[in-house]
Write an enzyme that holds these catalytic residues in place. Structure first.
Site, PDB file in Angstrom:
ATOM      1  N   TYR A 107     -46.727 -12.294 -61.615  1.00 52.63           N
ATOM      2  CA  TYR A 107     -48.113 -11.931 -61.448  1.00 52.63           C
ATOM      3  C   TYR A 107     -49.089 -11.783 -62.539  1.00 52.63           C
ATOM      4  CZ  TYR A 107     -51.958  -8.897 -59.448  1.00 52.63           C
ATOM      5  OH  TYR A 107     -53.313  -8.314 -59.215  1.00 52.63           O
ATOM      6  N   GLU A 195     -56.641 -13.753 -59.582  1.00 53.03           N
ATOM      7  CA  GLU A 195     -55.522 -13.506 -59.290  1.00 53.03           C
ATOM      8  C   GLU A 195     -54.468 -14.544 -58.945  1.00 53.03           C
ATOM      9  OE1 GLU A 195     -53.953  -9.710 -56.980  1.00 53.03           O
ATOM     10  OE2 GLU A 195     -54.238 -11.454 -55.721  1.00 53.03           O
TER      11      GLU A 195
END
Ligand code: GDP
Ligand code: MN
Length: 382
Positions: A107, A195
């Protein structure tokens, strides 16, 4: 404004962020050709602005172009519902990309941390899943790296953060490079959020963005005429979406008294006074400065699109805005919309005498003060 995945990937690849080859379409009959061009091993991904598309059935892997095409035909026009978005969103476009062979999922994000008052890079080895879940159950697995507003990031800091996040050695150099590109993109595109989840590591040890989410600061949208079409479907509420299209600052609140005021301050005051009088505001709506009759009419229309609205409260102080223009706009809207609900207006300021005259004999009742007007509309809607 949130960008779709395909737009986000386009934008990031301009900064050198690696993404899988692919194409977007709203035409299901094009999916087969795209999938064939990519070699048949493809992922079909619903382009809707909501999280959890995978779990909602909006992301699927295929080894055959015909099957990918059949899935896309079914998906386009369908409503996807996820935990993050229970109201659901209709799929208009799909992104077809070459399937990435994924060994590990990480992530990465760049966002503004309001408490630190700094841009922060977040890195985690626990990618693929909901980062909120990781934050709750395994907060140590998320490494936060603040970006100094004057100096930016030094290589050694990024390298250390990547090591702290326990990213395997084979991926470290690539991740350091990717983070630097993401931060550059964040600053140069006026982003609010970038993101990458998952940031995939292939069995051949290549790091690549398998998903991408970019949101651009709304105040920078004048630089992005090509993205404007997405801003209205970014709103989850259909009336809010319509308001965005019309360029009106509108937030739906769920009560029964529609509010039209000019300036954020007067609008907030209206919400407070309605609450104080025992009513519940249906919306926040700021007509803006210098509004002409057309715009006022358009604002009234938006407010009345909400079927919960049982009364309309108008609170206008004319500075640049002329009150007679407001009155004209309100009457035009009432003329066209066959309005039956009570309306109370508190109007003051520039051209107020003309404004009052226009409203005389109409169904718009006037009140001398904001408090009085609020009490009156609350009583009339009971
Ligand atoms: P989201 O659910 O909206 O975040 O959509 P994602 O694009 O992140 O896809 C959801 C999940 O599908 C990912 O976490 C991956 O596990 C899987 N996925 C997406 N793209 C690929 C791909 O190219 N290859 C593989 N193997 N899995 C993928
Ligand atoms: Mn994702």
């Amino acid at each position: 404004m949130k960008l779709h995945e395909y737009q986000s990937k386009d934008l990031l690849s301009r900064f050198g962020v690696p993404v899988a080859d692919g194409d977007v379409t709203s035409d299901p009959s094009e999916v087969k050709a795209i999938a064939e061009r990519l070699g048949g091993n493809v992922v079909v991904k619903a382009q809707v602005l909501m999280g959890g598309r995978g779990k909602a059935g909006g992301v699927k892997l295929f080894t055959d172009a015909d099957e990918a095409s059949a899935f896309a035909k079914d998906l386009i026009g369908k409503k996807l519902v996820s935990i993050q978005n229970p109201a659901g969103m209709v799929v208009e476009k799909v992104l077809v990309t070459k399937t990435i062979d994924i060994a590990e999922e990480y992530y990465l994000s760049v966002l503004l941390d309001r408490s630190l008052q700094q841009v922060v890079v977040m890195i985690s080895k626990e990618g693929g899943m909901d980062i909120e879940e990781v934050a709750e159950h395994n907060p140590d697995a998320i490494i936060k790296l603040p970006v100094d507003p004057a100096w930016g990031l030094s290589d050694f800091e990024v390298r250390q953060a990547v090591k702290d996040a326990k990213i395997p050695k084979v991926a470290q150099n690539q991740m350091v490079a990717m983070i630097k590109k993401l931060v550059k993109a964040y600053i140069e595109t006026d982003a609010d959020l970038i993101e990458i989840n998952p940031c995939a590591l292939t069995p051949e040890n290549v790091l690549i963005a398998a998903d991408a989410k970019v949101a651009i600061d709304d105040n920078a949208l004048f630089r992005y005429s090509d993205f404007n079409e997405t801003s209205s479907d970014a709103a989850d509420d259909p009336i809010e979406a319509e308001a965005i299209k019309r360029g009106i600052a509108y937030v739906r609140l769920g009560g029964e008294i529609g509010i039209m005021a000019n300036g954020a301050g007067l609008t907030m005051q209206s919400l407070d006074e309605i609450n104080a009088a025992g009513g519940r505001p249906a919306n926040f709506l700021d007509v803006g400065g210098g509004a002409k009759a057309d715009r006022v009419k358009s604002c009234v229309e938006v407010i009345l699109m909400d079927p919960n609205v049982k009364g309309l409260f108008i609170n206008i102080f004319g500075g640049i805005t002329r009150v007679d223009e407001v009155a004209k706009g309100v009457l035009q809207a009432l003329d066209e919309l066959d309005v039956k609900i009570p309306i109370v207006a508190r109007i003051e300021g520039t051209a107020v005498a003309e404004g009052r005259k226009i409203l005389e004999g109409s169904r718009v009742q006037s009140a001398a003060t904001v408090k009085e007007a609020a009490a009156k509309i609350v009583e009339l809607t009971r």
